[in-house]
Scaffold this motif. Structure first.
Motif, PDB file in Angstrom:
ATOM      1  N   ARG A  13       8.408  -2.703  30.072  1.00 39.58           N
ATOM      2  CA  ARG A  13       9.221  -3.729  29.413  1.00 39.58           C
ATOM      3  C   ARG A  13       9.327  -3.403  27.927  1.00 39.58           C
ATOM      4  O   ARG A  13       8.320  -3.237  27.246  1.00 39.58           O
ATOM      5  N   PHE A  14      10.549  -3.308  27.454  1.00 40.68           N
ATOM      6  CA  PHE A  14      10.809  -2.912  26.071  1.00 40.68           C
ATOM      7  C   PHE A  14      10.514  -4.037  25.087  1.00 40.68           C
ATOM      8  O   PHE A  14      10.859  -5.194  25.325  1.00 40.68           O
ATOM      9  N   LYS A  15       9.890  -3.657  23.981  1.00 43.45           N
ATOM     10  CA  LYS A  15       9.734  -4.595  22.860  1.00 43.45           C
ATOM     11  C   LYS A  15      11.059  -4.704  22.107  1.00 43.45           C
ATOM     12  O   LYS A  15      11.456  -5.777  21.676  1.00 43.45           O
ATOM     13  N   ASN A  16      11.735  -3.554  21.959  1.00 44.70           N
ATOM     14  CA  ASN A  16      13.044  -3.501  21.316  1.00 44.70           C
ATOM     15  C   ASN A  16      14.079  -3.159  22.389  1.00 44.70           C
ATOM     16  O   ASN A  16      14.315  -1.989  22.693  1.00 44.70           O
ATOM     17  N   GLU A  17      14.694  -4.184  22.949  1.00 43.08           N
ATOM     18  CA  GLU A  17      15.613  -3.966  24.065  1.00 43.08           C
ATOM     19  C   GLU A  17      16.866  -3.205  23.649  1.00 43.08           C
ATOM     20  O   GLU A  17      17.563  -2.634  24.491  1.00 43.08           O
ATOM     21  N   GLN A  18      17.146  -3.162  22.349  1.00 45.09           N
ATOM     22  CA  GLN A  18      18.313  -2.423  21.877  1.00 45.09           C
ATOM     23  C   GLN A  18      18.181  -0.934  22.204  1.00 45.09           C
ATOM     24  O   GLN A  18      19.175  -0.258  22.466  1.00 45.09           O
ATOM     25  N   LEU A  19      16.959  -0.431  22.198  1.00 43.53           N
ATOM     26  CA  LEU A  19      16.732   0.972  22.565  1.00 43.53           C
ATOM     27  C   LEU A  19      17.102   1.209  24.026  1.00 43.53           C
ATOM     28  O   LEU A  19      17.682   2.247  24.368  1.00 43.53           O
TER      29      LEU A  19
END
Length: 234
Positions: A13-19
């Motif tokens: 699960r991404f902390k920075n979903e923009q990546l």
């Protein structure tokens, strides 16, 4: 763009979903904006390098006796082409890749190259979102069948040659021989039984319709048990 399902499949699960969004952005999507840096190309560049390092370390530790040329060949078979496309299909990446609907391609998200690029971009994104140890753990989980894949790509291709490479640091070539111990059947349908002998000890047996086929079977048997092979007396 709903990506919860993809993150569930990836096991991360991404902390920075923009990546994550950027990793799923095909260059065609950005054509009208004239901003290629927002596509997944830069992440693909990074992810390719991260993946190569992860697989290189795995192979280096997993096969301590193999030479550089063979390790390079094995790495190439794992970090490109069908292996990555198979993984992309497992995660159903084509469902998430953003493309320009006016692209000259019928469906760029379905192209194997697009899926391979997106997977490498994902690896780059995970690396940036966390660190190398986390990226390594995730990627090796994806490649859970790595040993089986290596067996498929290498052991079955040339079992006798592969076995000889592994044995070289332990015994000399003249200590290894294949000996026919039994022949059965009529002349038009012979069966051969061969023993693989290392320093006068039998380590494997194989049966085949020819001597060569039986030798290959014996080598394959020893390869399958190589990790537990005791050559202390050889």
């Amino acid at each position: 763009m709903k990506l919860d399902g993809l993150q569930e499949k990836l096991g991360y699960r991404f902390k920075n979903e923009q990546l994550l969004i950027q990793s799923m952005t095909h260059p065609s999507y950005m054509v009208h904006a004239g901003n290629e840096e927002s596509s997944n190309q830069r992440l693909e560049f990074l992810g390719d390098a991260v993946l190569e390092l992860i697989i290189s370390e795995f192979l280096y530790l997993r096969f301590p006796h193999l030479r550089e040329g063979k390790l390079t060949q094995m790495r190439s078979s794992l970090v490109k082409g069908t292996v990555l496309v198979d993984l992309a299909n497992k995660f159903k990446l084509s469902k998430y890749i953003r493309v320009n609907v006016r692209s000259k391609y019928d469906s760029p998200r379905e192209l194997p190259s697009s899926q391979e690029d997106a997977l490498e971009a994902l690896i780059g994104a995970i690396f940036l979102d966390s660190d190398f140890p986390n990226a390594k753990e995730i990627v090796l989980e994806w490649f859970a069948g790595l040993t089986d894949r290596l067996s498929e790509l290498n052991y079955d291709h040339n079992p006798k040659g592969r076995l000889q490479e592994l044995l070289q640091p332990k015994v000399s070539n003249h200590q290894i021989r294949y000996e026919v111990v039994k022949e059965t059947g009529p002349s038009h349908s012979r069966k051969f039984e061969v023993e693989l002998i290392i320093d006068e000890q039998t380590y494997g047996k194989g049966i085949g319709k020819s001597k060569k086929e039986a030798e290959v079977a014996a080598a394959r048997e020893v390869l399958g048990n190589f990790e537990t092979l005791d050559l202390t007396d050889a």
